[in-house]
Enzyme design. Structure first.
Site, PDB file in Angstrom:
ATOM      1  CG  PHE A  84      -2.313  31.346 -32.392  1.00 23.78           C
ATOM      2  CD1 PHE A  84      -3.685  31.138 -32.231  1.00 23.78           C
ATOM      3  CD2 PHE A  84      -1.440  30.712 -31.508  1.00 23.78           C
ATOM      4  CE1 PHE A  84      -4.160  30.327 -31.217  1.00 23.78           C
ATOM      5  CE2 PHE A  84      -1.915  29.904 -30.490  1.00 23.78           C
ATOM      6  CZ  PHE A  84      -3.281  29.712 -30.344  1.00 23.78           C
ATOM      7  NE  ARG A  92     -15.490  31.980 -31.047  1.00 23.13           N
ATOM      8  CZ  ARG A  92     -16.565  31.200 -30.783  1.00 23.13           C
ATOM      9  NH1 ARG A  92     -16.432  29.914 -30.681  1.00 23.13           N
ATOM     10  NH2 ARG A  92     -17.747  31.746 -30.607  1.00 23.13           N
ATOM     11  CG  LEU A  93      -7.715  32.024 -30.149  1.00 26.11           C
ATOM     12  CD1 LEU A  93      -6.611  33.031 -30.452  1.00 26.11           C
ATOM     13  CD2 LEU A  93      -7.703  31.656 -28.678  1.00 26.11           C
ATOM     14  CG  HIS A  94      -8.275  30.657 -36.397  1.00 28.57           C
ATOM     15  ND1 HIS A  94      -8.887  31.899 -36.429  1.00 28.57           N
ATOM     16  CD2 HIS A  94      -7.338  30.688 -37.389  1.00 28.57           C
ATOM     17  CE1 HIS A  94      -8.365  32.638 -37.383  1.00 28.57           C
ATOM     18  NE2 HIS A  94      -7.409  31.928 -37.989  1.00 28.57           N
ATOM     19  CG  LEU A  95      -3.300  26.015 -32.476  1.00 29.58           C
ATOM     20  CD1 LEU A  95      -2.147  26.995 -32.239  1.00 29.58           C
ATOM     21  CD2 LEU A  95      -3.355  25.018 -31.309  1.00 29.58           C
TER      22      LEU A  95
END
Ligand code: AMP
Ligand code: ZN
Length: 638
Positions: A84, A92-95
């Protein structure tokens, strides 16, 4: 607003490369390397700063999808950075799942490089461990961020330190070419792995596939058990006996063949010796349950086998179990879906094979209603009410067992103290409606589990709702019905009677009568109280007694005439005078009752000559205070 670009992007399902219930993989629109993906949760989590320990399973799922997307592309996770941004720009959380080549036209600024190649990039494992330890991830200070963005460039694959980004990019391309050059030297044919296949499937196919795999794993379970010494009760060179994992009765075992035979339909005549051997093991395990006569067991095979290994059920016919949860559970043992051992044996010896049951037939039998009690003519469309009914059978048997236990101990004590060589147990101690077979059993001392107790976790009927009115569901006590206790197949007009019953035939290997043995396998049964249930005939008038009891004989406390079996030599033995019989320990005579039982020193002094037993012989030492004999049969309902 640009910060919401990613959320907008995933609202278009066409952009999803792969997805799971909880997450989605999309391609990064401005990839900073040859391969660059983003994994986002479906749940609305705006950034890493919202995460706590509770999100660890979600994180794991994101990582799982990351490895999936890499595999789908036929690449290796070790060539990727998965993590991350410490200071993400979009919501929006993103990997990030980004290949380490960093060869891309979108990599335009030094800052781009540094967000992936300094502490501004938080590898998945680092974030996971931080959450585990601290339950949150803290924002870096602006100063630190600023300093990290300004970090001098350094190649991620060697220690080259370029002066500027164009030099680095040139250098990185060189690395990539070298690598692909290496790859060109080998003939690279990618073998499609099982995982690749799974990854190519759509969600529905994947679900089906997973389900199939789970089922296959379970089906293999029995094979594994053969090597799992811990679970083996009996082992031979050809088979093992294990306890059923989800027992459908109080006693439920499987005899599992070691040879790789999938099920009963794969047997041939050559396997008859194996079947013999499996029956020997079945007999051994039944003998270990010494309080339950062998005829109370059913032995046979599921005609519609699930397990991928020949296994023979040895199951007590109470079908008294919490695992009996579905109609198909009941029907699999109580319809043609269950093939008794003898039937299988005879089919194999006479026809050379056992035909599999058709899928259609099997499905029909599995769901067949009404459900018929296997011990009387009760029937119900509901499994729960059948269970409540089975409970009453069980309750009655336990009651009888209790009485038998009490009577036996009195008999043993009498033998022990040699009060009366010719004395017989009091037949009147058996109440009306008792099953003859139960009281004729030699070894009736079951485990001291109080199954009557609704709070007892061992009570398989613990969950049976009281509204089912156990009393109402009691087996019909039709006066004069000789079949009320007879096995189902012996009832007149029973549609489930299967003729001919193989177990009644001449049996080539001598097992024909085994499941019907009275008493136990060790010897001829002793039947002090009368005829065996299996031989039960409509009871006529009482056979004449050896000498008619005088009119004033006391039977009052049991309110019943004693039963005597015709032609039972035991009953023809000379009997003690009636008066003497009635003086033997009886419920209503506590003093007498206590005499031979408790090692009560005081009592011993009172009656020294009659006590020849050794008080150290714990076998006969009562565990509790002696209870009146009349109550002894009542299961302890505490
Ligand atoms: P971050 O700095 O961690 O917030 O990274 C955001 C990432 O999203 C960057 O790698 C961008 O290239 C990428 N990106 C921006 N807009 C889009 C979009 N519309 N679709 C897919 N990826 C995007
Ligand atoms: Zn380098």
């Amino acid at each position: 607003m640009w910060r919401l670009n990613l959320i907008k992007e995933i609202s278009d399902k066409g952009k999803w490369i792969i997805s799971s219930d909880v997450a989605i993989v999309i391609a990064d629109k401005y990839p900073k390397a040859q391969q660059h993906f983003l994994v986002l949760p479906k749940a609305d989590i705006s950034s890493i700063f919202e995460l706590t320990r509770e999100h660890l399973p979600l994180l794991e799922e994101l990582h799982l999808l990351a490895s999936n997307i890499v595999e789908v592309r036929g690449l290796q996770l070790k060539d990727f950075n998965v993590g991350f941004h410490a200071e993400p720009s979009l919501e929006r959380l993103h990997l990030h799942v980004i290949s380490q080549d960093f060869v891309s036209s979108c990599l335009k600024k030094k800052q781009h490089w540094n967000t992936y190649n300094t502490e501004l990039f938080v590898p998945y494992e680092v974030l996971r461990d931080k959450l585990k330890a601290e339950n949150s991830y803290q924002r870096l200070s602006p100063d630190v961020i600023h300093a990290l963005l300004a970090t001098p460039l350094c190649c991620n694959q060697c220690d080259f330190k370029p002066r500027n980004l164009p030099l680095l990019k040139e250098h990185l391309e060189q690395h990539l070419q070298n690598k692909s050059g290496q790859n060109n030297c080998v003939i690279y044919t990618k073998i499609e792995t099982a995982k690749d296949k799974i990854n190519k499937m759509d969600a529905k196919e994947k679900n089906e596939h997973i389900k199939e795999q789970i089922i296959q794993n379970i089906r293999n379970e029995l094979k594994k058990k053969i090597n799992d010494k811990e679970h083996i009760l009996i082992e031979s060179d050809q088979a093992v006996v294990v306890k059923a994992d989800y027992p459908k009765a109080q006693y439920h075992f499987r005899v599992v063949a070691k040879a790789d035979i999938a099920d009963v339909t794969k047997l041939t005549v050559d396997h008859l010796p194996l079947l013999d051997h499996m029956m020997d093991l079945a007999v051994q395990i039944m003998e270990k349950q010494d309080h339950l006569p062998s005829r109370n067991f059913r032995i046979g095979f599921k005609a519609d086998p699930f397990w991928d290994r020949l296994n023979m059920h040895v199951i007590s016919h109470d079908f008294y179990s919490m695992s009996m949860k579905r109609i198909k559970h009941w029907n699999s043992f109580n319809t043609e879906l269950f093939m008794p051992f003898q039937q299988a044996y005879i089919m194999l010896s006479s026809e050379g094979a056992i035909e599999p049951i058709s899928e259609e037939e099997s499905e029909k039998l599995k769901l067949q209603v009404p459900l018929h009690c296997n011990q009387c003519d009760f029937e119900s469309p509901l499994l729960l009410s059948l269970k409540a009914h089975l409970y009453t059978h069980w309750q009655r048997k336990e009651h009888e067992r209790g009485i038998k236990k009490q009577t036996d101990s009195i008999v043993k004590l009498l033998d022990e103290v040699k009060l009366d060589d010719n004395a017989q147990p009091l037949p009147s101690a058996i109440s009306e409606g008792q099953s003859q077979q139960e009281v004729s059993t030699e070894n009736v001392y079951g485990p001291p589990v109080n199954m009557m107790n609704q709070a007892n976790i061992n009570n398989p009927f613990r969950g049976t709702p009281p509204r089912f009115g156990i009393a109402a569901a009691a087996p019909p006590q039709r006066p004069g019905n000789p079949f009320v206790n007879a096995p189902r197949h012996q009832w007149p007009g029973n549609p489930f009677a299967r003729a001919p019953r193989p177990q009644q035939k001449v049996y080539p290997y001598g097992y024909a009568s085994r499941p019907q043995l009275a008493g136990n396998h060790l010897g001829p049964p002793s039947r002090p109280y009368g005829i065996h249930r299996d031989n039960m005939q409509p009871r006529g008038p009482m056979p004449p007694r050896f000498s008619p009891a005088p009119a004033n004989t006391v039977f009052a406390s049991f309110n019943q005439q004693p039963r005597f079996a015709p032609n039972n030599p035991q009953n023809q033995r000379p009997r003690a005078p009636k008066q003497q019989q009635n003086q033997r320990p009886r419920a209503h005579n506590p003093q007498q009752n206590q005499r031979p039982r408790a090692p009560n020193p005081q009592q011993n002094q009172q009656n020294p000559p009659q006590l020849t037993y050794n008080p150290n012989q714990t076998k006969f030492r009562p565990k509790h205070k002696p209870t009146p004999a009349a109550n002894a049969g009542q299961p302890a309902a505490k």
